[in-house]
Enzyme design. Structure first.
Site, PDB file in Angstrom:
ATOM      1  N   TYR A 107       1.990   1.287  -1.835  1.00  0.00           N
ATOM      2  CA  TYR A 107       3.776   2.079  -0.971  1.00  0.00           C
ATOM      3  C   TYR A 107       4.528   0.672  -1.814  1.00  0.00           C
ATOM      4  O   TYR A 107       5.146  -0.331  -1.451  1.00  0.00           O
ATOM      5  CB  TYR A 107       4.065   1.542   0.276  1.00  0.00           C
ATOM      6  CG  TYR A 107       5.552   2.284   0.597  1.00  0.00           C
ATOM      7  CD1 TYR A 107       5.632   3.251  -0.404  1.00  0.00           C
ATOM      8  CD2 TYR A 107       6.158   2.734   2.017  1.00  0.00           C
ATOM      9  CE1 TYR A 107       7.425   4.629   0.033  1.00  0.00           C
ATOM     10  CE2 TYR A 107       7.297   3.907   2.070  1.00  0.00           C
ATOM     11  CZ  TYR A 107       7.124   3.740   1.212  1.00  0.00           C
ATOM     12  OH  TYR A 107       8.945   4.904   1.456  1.00  0.00           O
ATOM     13  N   LYS A 124       2.089   4.326  -4.233  1.00  0.00           N
ATOM     14  CA  LYS A 124       2.929   5.629  -4.234  1.00  0.00           C
ATOM     15  C   LYS A 124       4.130   4.483  -5.021  1.00  0.00           C
ATOM     16  O   LYS A 124       5.078   3.288  -4.439  1.00  0.00           O
ATOM     17  CB  LYS A 124       3.497   5.782  -3.251  1.00  0.00           C
ATOM     18  CG  LYS A 124       5.072   6.739  -2.411  1.00  0.00           C
ATOM     19  CD  LYS A 124       4.782   6.187  -0.944  1.00  0.00           C
ATOM     20  CE  LYS A 124       6.411   7.335  -0.850  1.00  0.00           C
ATOM     21  NZ  LYS A 124       6.959   6.410  -0.531  1.00  0.00           N
TER      22      LYS A 124
END
Length: 299
Positions: A135, A163
């Site tokens: 992330y 991500k």
């Protein structure tokens, strides 16, 4: 579709005035996502307010979610924490609970070095033993994962996706081409930042990690499917319907706006964790106006 592709919907973690989870309301959010046909659910991401919750509150939230969606829609859970020990414990608990994948951000108070982040991910990925998505969210963590660090992390067992935040220069195709040249085949490169999702998906992004899909999964799925099919005209049409909401997201932050959306949709008043304050009434009227064209897309 495989994990970390398509549309991943990120719901709020609804709590009462005392900060206690409202499990029935969470499950209502999850049912909407499942019924719409999203490819996965991103529990306890930034939209789920994971950074504001104790480990026990997060485990309680996870149990309620697994009870609702296990076996119906893949469940990805955020396990980011300030310390590696806590993140490892959350990752192990997620595996025991039966989730499908993990999402890990390099949370910090003291600024982290690349080596510290690498070792943190190495330990948590080993503890979770599940597919893990990196992330990269510098707007909240204040740490930017460089392409070189992402490539190094992608070599770790279980680390299968990233991500990414919206590309500063808008060159998603170029960014993905550079990352794909540095990472293993099949490593999934997806994007968050809802107002840029159309462009990221049209450029070939594997996944839209969507804030708005946590409460409006149907129009979000329509945008996702049009863009990933390469139907630029239809994606542009749907994205135009989202434009007033994207403006609110950029102005106030999507997290605050999502609480106002929940109230506008009839889910009652859900307070954001203090010290965050609700939007003023004038802005809530703007939220209601922004929802009208999206409800038509959903219909």
């Amino acid at each position: 579709m495989t994990l970390f592709t398509g549309l991943s919907a990120f719901p709020l973690t609804p709590a009462d005035a005392k900060g206690e989870l409202k499990p029935e309301l969470l499950q209502s959010f999850l049912e909407r996502i499942v019924e719409a046909g999203a490819d996965s659910i991103g529990l306890l991401g930034s939209t789920g307010g994971y950074a504001y919750l104790t480990p026990e509150a997060r485990k309680h939230t996870l149990r309620a979610a697994v009870e609702c969606v296990a076996g119906r829609t893949p469940l990805i859970v955020g396990v980011g924490a300030l310390t590696t020990d806590v993140a490892e414990d959350l990752a192990r608990n997620a595996r025991w609970a039966g989730v499908d994948g993990l999402l890990l951000a390099p949370m910090s108070y003291q600024p982290l070095t690349d080596e510290e982040v690498f070792r943190h991910f190495e330990a948590v990925a080993a503890a979770g033993e599940l597919p893990l998505c990196i992330y990269n969210n510098p707007s909240t963590t204040k740490f930017t994962l460089s392409p070189e660090l992402i490539a190094r992390l992608a070599e770790l067992p279980n680390v299968t996706a990233v991500k990414m935040p919206l590309a500063a220069d808008g060159d998603y195709a170029g960014e993905m081409q550079r990352l794909r040249a540095m990472t293993p085949e099949g490593f999934a490169i997806g994007y968050s930042g809802d107002w840029g999702a159309k462009d990221a998906l049209l450029a070939g992004g594997a996944c839209w990690y969507s804030v708005v899909a946590g409460l409006l999964p149907e129009p979000a799925l329509a945008l996702n499917r049009a863009a990933q099919a390469g139907n630029a005209a239809e994606a542009e049409r749907i994205d135009h319907a989202f434009a007033p909401l994207w403006a609110l997201f950029r102005e106030f932050g999507s997290f605050r706006v999502m609480f106002a959306i929940a109230e506008s949709l009839g889910f009652g008043s859900i307070a954001a964790p203090r010290p965050l304050l609700p939007l003023d009434q004038a802005y809530r009227i703007r939220v209601e106006d922004a929802l009208r064209p999206l409800l038509q897309v959903a219909a």
